[in-house]
Design a protein around this motif. Sequence first.
Motif, short mmCIF file in Angstrom:
data_model
loop_
_atom_site.label_atom_id
_atom_site.label_comp_id
_atom_site.label_asym_id
_atom_site.label_seq_id
_atom_site.Cartn_x
_atom_site.Cartn_y
_atom_site.Cartn_z
N ARG A 237 0.61 -1.47 -0.09
CA ARG A 237 -0.07 -0.37 -0.53
C ARG A 237 0.46 0.85 -0.25
N ASP A 238 0.20 2.49 -0.35
CA ASP A 238 0.98 3.31 -0.41
C ASP A 238 0.63 4.20 0.56
N GLU A 239 1.52 5.58 0.80
CA GLU A 239 0.83 6.37 2.10
C GLU A 239 -0.44 7.09 1.73
N LEU A 282 -10.65 6.39 12.50
CA LEU A 282 -10.56 6.21 11.37
C LEU A 282 -9.63 6.55 10.17
N ASP A 283 -8.96 5.76 9.69
CA ASP A 283 -8.75 5.85 8.44
C ASP A 283 -8.40 4.83 7.35
N GLY A 284 -8.06 5.27 5.77
CA GLY A 284 -8.49 3.83 5.26
C GLY A 284 -8.02 5.13 3.24
N GLU A 285 -8.42 4.11 2.85
CA GLU A 285 -7.78 4.48 0.95
C GLU A 285 -8.40 6.17 0.85
N TYR A 290 -15.78 6.11 4.69
CA TYR A 290 -15.97 5.32 5.75
C TYR A 290 -16.62 4.12 4.97
N ARG A 293 -15.00 2.00 2.04
CA ARG A 293 -13.93 1.87 2.14
C ARG A 293 -14.41 -0.03 2.66
N THR A 294 -14.95 0.21 3.83
CA THR A 294 -15.51 -1.05 4.45
C THR A 294 -17.12 -2.00 3.76
N THR A 299 -10.21 -4.18 -0.35
CA THR A 299 -9.02 -4.20 0.59
C THR A 299 -7.94 -5.44 0.77
N LEU A 300 -7.13 -4.79 1.58
CA LEU A 300 -6.05 -6.00 1.63
C LEU A 300 -5.64 -5.36 2.62
N GLU A 301 -5.45 -7.38 3.71
CA GLU A 301 -5.27 -7.06 5.67
C GLU A 301 -4.34 -7.57 5.61
#
Lengths: 458, 458
Positions: A237-239, A282-285, A290, A293-294, A299-301
């Motif tokens: 993943r990037d920043e 909370l944070d994500g792409e 939110y 994103r969900t 996703t990749l976890e």
Amino acid sequence: MQNEVIEYLKKHREKHLSELKEFLSIQSISALSSHNEDVKKAAEWVKNELGNIGFAHAEIMSTDGHPVVYGEYISDENAPTVLVYGHYDVQPVDPIELWDSEPFDATIRDDKIYARGATDDKGQVFMHLKVMEAILKTSDKAPVNFKVLIEGEEEVGSPNLPKFAQEKKDLLEADLIVVSDSALVERGKPTITYGLRGLAGIQIDVTGAKSDLHSGEYGGGVVNPIHALVKIVDSFRDEKNRIQVEGFYDRVPELSQEERDALASVPFDEEKLKNDLNVPELDGEEGYSYVERTSVRPTLEVNGIYGGFQGEGIKTVLPNKATAKVTCRLVPDQDPDEIVELLTNHVEKHTPNGVHVDIKPFDKGKPYVTPFDHPVIKMAAEAYEKVYQAETAYIRGGGSIPIVAELDEILNVPVVLMGFGLPDENLHAPNEHLNLENFDKGMETLAHYYYMLNDYKG
Amino acid sequence: MQNEVIEYLKKHREKHLSELKEFLSIQSISALSSHNEDVKKAAEWVKNELGNIGFAHAEIMSTDGHPVVYGEYISDENAPTVLVYGHYDVQPVDPIELWDSEPFDATIRDDKIYARGATDDKGQVFMHLKVMEAILKTSDKAPVNFKVLIEGEEEVGSPNLPKFAQEKKDLLEADLIVVSDSALVERGKPTITYGLRGLAGIQIDVTGAKSDLHSGEYGGGVVNPIHALVKIVDSFRDEKNRIQVEGFYDRVPELSQEERDALASVPFDEEKLKNDLNVPELDGEEGYSYVERTSVRPTLEVNGIYGGFQGEGIKTVLPNKATAKVTCRLVPDQDPDEIVELLTNHVEKHTPNGVHVDIKPFDKGKPYVTPFDHPVIKMAAEAYEKVYQAETAYIRGGGSIPIVAELDEILNVPVVLMGFGLPDENLHAPNEHLNLENFDKGMETLAHYYYMLNDYKG
């Protein structure tokens, strides 16, 4: 007609609840072979129940694993046929000490029924059965033909159902599939899940020297598999939390404004969630909400990582191995096999010098989405709204029920995911329960829905 | 005189090996409190042995941790006094399944003795004891006064020895300290370690939500502590394997050409090492040789990492915690306290949003370097060369014996690090062993050395 059905349900509520308790008392934990007999008992229970409610045909059909219960009530060759899918198996109950009442001795407290399987999925399967009973007991003709497919391996990933469905394709033929194995977004809010994410993942094993080394002797000169693994994982993943696996997003369509608007209207309280989970942020792409994103973004976890010393204090080893378990939640039209290939290529490309890397794929599941303006979906929303007196939320579930995509593909008919659970009903956890408000309103909704479907021409 | 000593050692070789096996059978793992009694037993064994070999004074002295064994044999007030330091404690034995023979049932195969502690450091301590025995049994006067300090906490960082040495400074007074807890650079090559790296490190605990979460429900929207940890760990080094912790290299002097030349002459066979370790490549800090990277350059290595699911297959959790254990090997004039501070600052600066981070320092050790042209070092080289018939290599050890820097500072006398292990003897790993060629030649070397030191005027 519906009124009689609803009257019947009200009149027999106590009897039905006591039958549900009986169903919930069967310890049909599919993951534990010590419960194989209980799983069989639950299948028998469902089969007998189908007979009791008036199905002409009901049988237990064997698979390579736990059996499937199939039943049908053909009312009129020209009426639409509904295939109801559900599962009679349940999750294990550990940690048992966290349950406030016995998981297999259903207890009603505060208008909620507590037991393993109450919401996932015995309770919701039972609701369909009782609506069918009410219809068959109050009239001599049902508005639709019923086919019922209740399996015993959903909680272990439905390993045998795709083959079964493929082989029994003709038997299972229907105009639509209805599944009640999900939840309302919040109390009082009708909710149709029109998509589910798929699943694909790999285990990455990075190996260095033939054994652990002394970090003083070799540190700085021999590549540390943990550092190599960390470099690989960090490259995913990037920043901005965009996944950097080449081709990963190629089959992911941009969200339409209509869809984004619909998702923006899904109730969501960020402060409450942060508070509930005890996280500072909370944070994500970047660029997505939110809810997006969900649910609608892939996703990749990393689900697990390990290597080297894990004891108390420190052991100054340069470990010989480090492992990460990575899974992606997929959205249409991502293909799990292709994703595994892209992940594999990415790992190989980003593996530093000086280590070996070994990649193993996990079980996969396809993503699923159905057009949410399909007539059978619109009818489901209408049935919901009639009872709940509130507008329907259309959501895409973040989780995966791989069998839904499989059934869709094999039978090629729309799948309507209309659930009656609530998000905090502890499925897969201690104190699983089902709110009886939704037990009652849910059956009423299903009764309306079955009658509305009488008009549907598939 | 030496000849009689050497004859004695040859004559009693079998007896000595069986005594060594007895010493090695004691499970004196200092890191595991379940072995506290065994640690005590090993201290008793050393104390009794000192009595047996003819020391007038031997006692077990308590500390806040495991005890220290101290003994002395004062031959002549005017003779030089040698303080021999070593340790009777050993590393844990996990992973036990990788041992070819029982770690505490010493076995001789191919002229090597296999057991935990065989080379680190029981075997080498035992060699000193047997040379002292041989001297005391074959003459009525030793060439030097012996003081022996054998501790039980070296493998856990000697937390109590500095205080002990400070308090017993007068008792421990000597003209030099001899330590045999290191290795020859290669078979047949006398090796004096004139410097050791220091040690500093931290444990990084990254915490997300209050419990593990379902990766389908929350994945992509709640920060995964594994991803946060990986980002932190990956930020420690750049593509050229330069450590990116601000200020990390500030006190590290550039190597002189003379030192680089000396290190370049240390025997090193890259192909052999790659083959021995079974790694495809060696790699490390750009611009430095393997020998430099592993001896005179500081390092940062993750010794352990863990978080989330570690079982077979996959569990699609978003874990609530992830941990890394990081240690640095330090070179003069890096200061361990300062390094912990710099590491802490770096982690705080690189911690992503959405998680909590907690940092705990590990035990620290200062780096050490001694002038390699000191007379007691030159004498040690001469003793070695007499027996091994090869030129001595002067190296700086990559590992850390923090107590060496402490003893040097407290007692203010030269420390001679003359070891008799070999680099591939698996210290801290399964199948630790000591080559008996060096058991024999090492004792011969020590015998010569003690006699040569008779001439030394401190």
